[in-house]
Scaffold this motif. Sequence first.
Motif, PDB file in Angstrom:
ATOM      1  N   LEU A   6       0.852  -1.187   0.000  1.00  0.00           N
ATOM      2  CA  LEU A   6       0.000   0.000   0.000  1.00  0.00           C
ATOM      3  C   LEU A   6       0.887   1.235   0.000  1.00  0.00           C
ATOM      4  N   MET A   7       0.623   2.170  -0.898  1.00  0.00           N
ATOM      5  CA  MET A   7       1.286   3.470  -0.868  1.00  0.00           C
ATOM      6  C   MET A   7       0.267   4.516  -0.439  1.00  0.00           C
ATOM      7  N   ILE A   8       0.540   5.162   0.673  1.00  0.00           N
ATOM      8  CA  ILE A   8      -0.258   6.313   1.097  1.00  0.00           C
ATOM      9  C   ILE A   8       0.394   7.541   0.477  1.00  0.00           C
ATOM     10  N   ILE A   9      -0.374   8.325  -0.237  1.00  0.00           N
ATOM     11  CA  ILE A   9       0.203   9.484  -0.925  1.00  0.00           C
ATOM     12  C   ILE A   9      -0.578  10.737  -0.554  1.00  0.00           C
ATOM     13  N   ASN A  10       0.163  11.786  -0.272  1.00  0.00           N
ATOM     14  CA  ASN A  10      -0.399  13.050   0.187  1.00  0.00           C
ATOM     15  C   ASN A  10       0.132  14.156  -0.720  1.00  0.00           C
ATOM     16  N   HIS A  11      -0.748  14.702  -1.539  1.00  0.00           N
ATOM     17  CA  HIS A  11      -0.336  15.741  -2.500  1.00  0.00           C
ATOM     18  C   HIS A  11      -0.398  17.111  -1.840  1.00  0.00           C
ATOM     19  N   CYS A  12       0.509  17.336  -0.911  1.00  0.00           N
ATOM     20  CA  CYS A  12       0.420  18.542  -0.085  1.00  0.00           C
ATOM     21  C   CYS A  12       1.537  19.544  -0.336  1.00  0.00           C
ATOM     22  N   VAL A  13       2.416  19.269  -1.313  1.00  0.00           N
ATOM     23  CA  VAL A  13       3.564  20.149  -1.538  1.00  0.00           C
ATOM     24  C   VAL A  13       3.588  20.635  -2.989  1.00  0.00           C
ATOM     25  N   PRO A  14       3.555  21.937  -3.233  1.00  0.00           N
ATOM     26  CA  PRO A  14       3.648  22.424  -4.606  1.00  0.00           C
ATOM     27  C   PRO A  14       5.025  22.168  -5.181  1.00  0.00           C
ATOM     28  N   CYS A  15       5.071  21.845  -6.467  1.00  0.00           N
ATOM     29  CA  CYS A  15       6.337  21.620  -7.155  1.00  0.00           C
ATOM     30  C   CYS A  15       6.797  22.917  -7.795  1.00  0.00           C
ATOM     31  N   GLY A  16       8.109  23.126  -7.833  1.00  0.00           N
ATOM     32  CA  GLY A  16       8.650  24.319  -8.455  1.00  0.00           C
ATOM     33  C   GLY A  16       8.666  24.260  -9.964  1.00  0.00           C
ATOM     34  N   CYS A  17       8.388  23.072 -10.524  1.00  0.00           N
ATOM     35  CA  CYS A  17       8.368  22.896 -11.974  1.00  0.00           C
ATOM     36  C   CYS A  17       6.953  22.545 -12.443  1.00  0.00           C
ATOM     37  N   ALA A  18       6.772  22.577 -13.748  1.00  0.00           N
ATOM     38  CA  ALA A  18       5.503  22.168 -14.365  1.00  0.00           C
ATOM     39  C   ALA A  18       5.858  21.341 -15.595  1.00  0.00           C
ATOM     40  N   CYS A  19       6.426  20.174 -15.359  1.00  0.00           N
ATOM     41  CA  CYS A  19       6.952  19.347 -16.448  1.00  0.00           C
ATOM     42  C   CYS A  19       5.834  18.829 -17.346  1.00  0.00           C
ATOM     43  N   ARG A  20       6.106  18.785 -18.624  1.00  0.00           N
ATOM     44  CA  ARG A  20       5.072  18.435 -19.608  1.00  0.00           C
ATOM     45  C   ARG A  20       4.585  16.996 -19.481  1.00  0.00           C
ATOM     46  N   HIS A  21       5.378  16.103 -18.862  1.00  0.00           N
ATOM     47  CA  HIS A  21       4.982  14.694 -18.785  1.00  0.00           C
ATOM     48  C   HIS A  21       4.448  14.306 -17.407  1.00  0.00           C
ATOM     49  N   CYS A  22       4.343  15.230 -16.479  1.00  0.00           N
ATOM     50  CA  CYS A  22       4.087  14.908 -15.065  1.00  0.00           C
ATOM     51  C   CYS A  22       2.820  14.076 -14.886  1.00  0.00           C
ATOM     52  N   PHE A  23       2.956  12.881 -14.255  1.00  0.00           N
ATOM     53  CA  PHE A  23       1.743  12.091 -14.059  1.00  0.00           C
ATOM     54  C   PHE A  23       0.961  12.530 -12.831  1.00  0.00           C
ATOM     55  N   ILE A  86      14.436  14.606  -6.639  1.00  0.00           N
ATOM     56  CA  ILE A  86      14.338  15.975  -6.130  1.00  0.00           C
ATOM     57  C   ILE A  86      14.123  17.034  -7.208  1.00  0.00           C
ATOM     58  N   ASN A  87      13.636  16.657  -8.367  1.00  0.00           N
ATOM     59  CA  ASN A  87      13.231  17.700  -9.315  1.00  0.00           C
ATOM     60  C   ASN A  87      12.144  18.568  -8.688  1.00  0.00           C
ATOM     61  N   GLY A  88      12.209  19.852  -8.980  1.00  0.00           N
ATOM     62  CA  GLY A  88      11.155  20.762  -8.537  1.00  0.00           C
ATOM     63  C   GLY A  88      11.357  21.386  -7.177  1.00  0.00           C
TER      64      GLY A  88
END
Length: 326
Positions: A6-23, A86-88
């Motif tokens: 099980l992966m618990i994932i928390n989308h709580c941090v903004p990324c410094g990039c906006a990569c075109r392929h980001c899933f 560590i991208n972003g």
Amino acid sequence: MINKSLMIINHCVPCGCACRHCFFCSRKTAPHGVPYEIGERLALHFAQHGMPVSYAISRCADYPELTRNIALNRQLGFAGAAFLQINGIALRDQTALRDYLIQVQQAGVTTIDTTFYGTQAYHDKFAGRKGDFAFLCEIIATGLSLGLTMQPTFLATEENKTQLPELVDMLTRLGCTAMYGFIQDYRGFGETLEDIRLCQASYDELLHNVKQHVSVKHHKAQAQWLADDEFATPTERQLVLALRPDNVDRFEAMSCDEIIEYIENLDDEYHATLPSLPDLAKLYGDDGCQKLYRQRDLQWKWQKAYIKQHGLALHDVTDQRHCGAI
């Protein structure tokens, strides 16, 4: 189907990039996260339950609890706890960058991944951040000086393939002894890049210094997949528990078994509603297509085509911004 982890994932941090392929479909915002401690509590509950579990923070490794999260995943026995992408992260001067890398190293990280998309101007445009390429190079140099293993990755597409020899040579000169080239997933923004997906002929023509690093072990041209007609039936899955403001109260009130059953039902319903992979291949397969895919990418591509054609309103279990499975 065996639940492997099980992966618990928390989308709580903004990324410094906006990569075109980001899933994760990052646009430098993180509107769907919850407080860090909630995910930590749930991860520890699942560890006591006996389910192999990890706790991931997205969309980038730049948040106050980072070293705490690394320590937690080590405690949970997660093999990936020593690896950090560590991208972003925020642009830093050399002193601040060195301090950041020392902190994660002391927390137990041994290997750092930085992803490149081509040479400098192209990379910065693809990543959506000016100066990103130079910053990643500085990360590599600083990490190597600290004794960290720097393992950069690079995207290989029809659009950047002529830039890859120069990029690989540069990474080699920086001191990278291991690097990994990849073809984008068909999920998130990756599905918008079909026009630049690498083809079999382009892969075959890559120079040796590039080709030796591009892994296509699990890839074939779509035409070859169809000709072989040997699609494997998955037997294992990783469950994904995505914590969001609109679901976290419910999950905190549920037992581990109830959460597992909830995600299983989402995944089972999704796949029971859609045709089998061989049937999807008959409906949507292109026996002239020479673009390279993994089986799961073709499955995602054809499933989305079926959903769109029939106007189905399904919970997308392939979207890691929501609960689901891989």
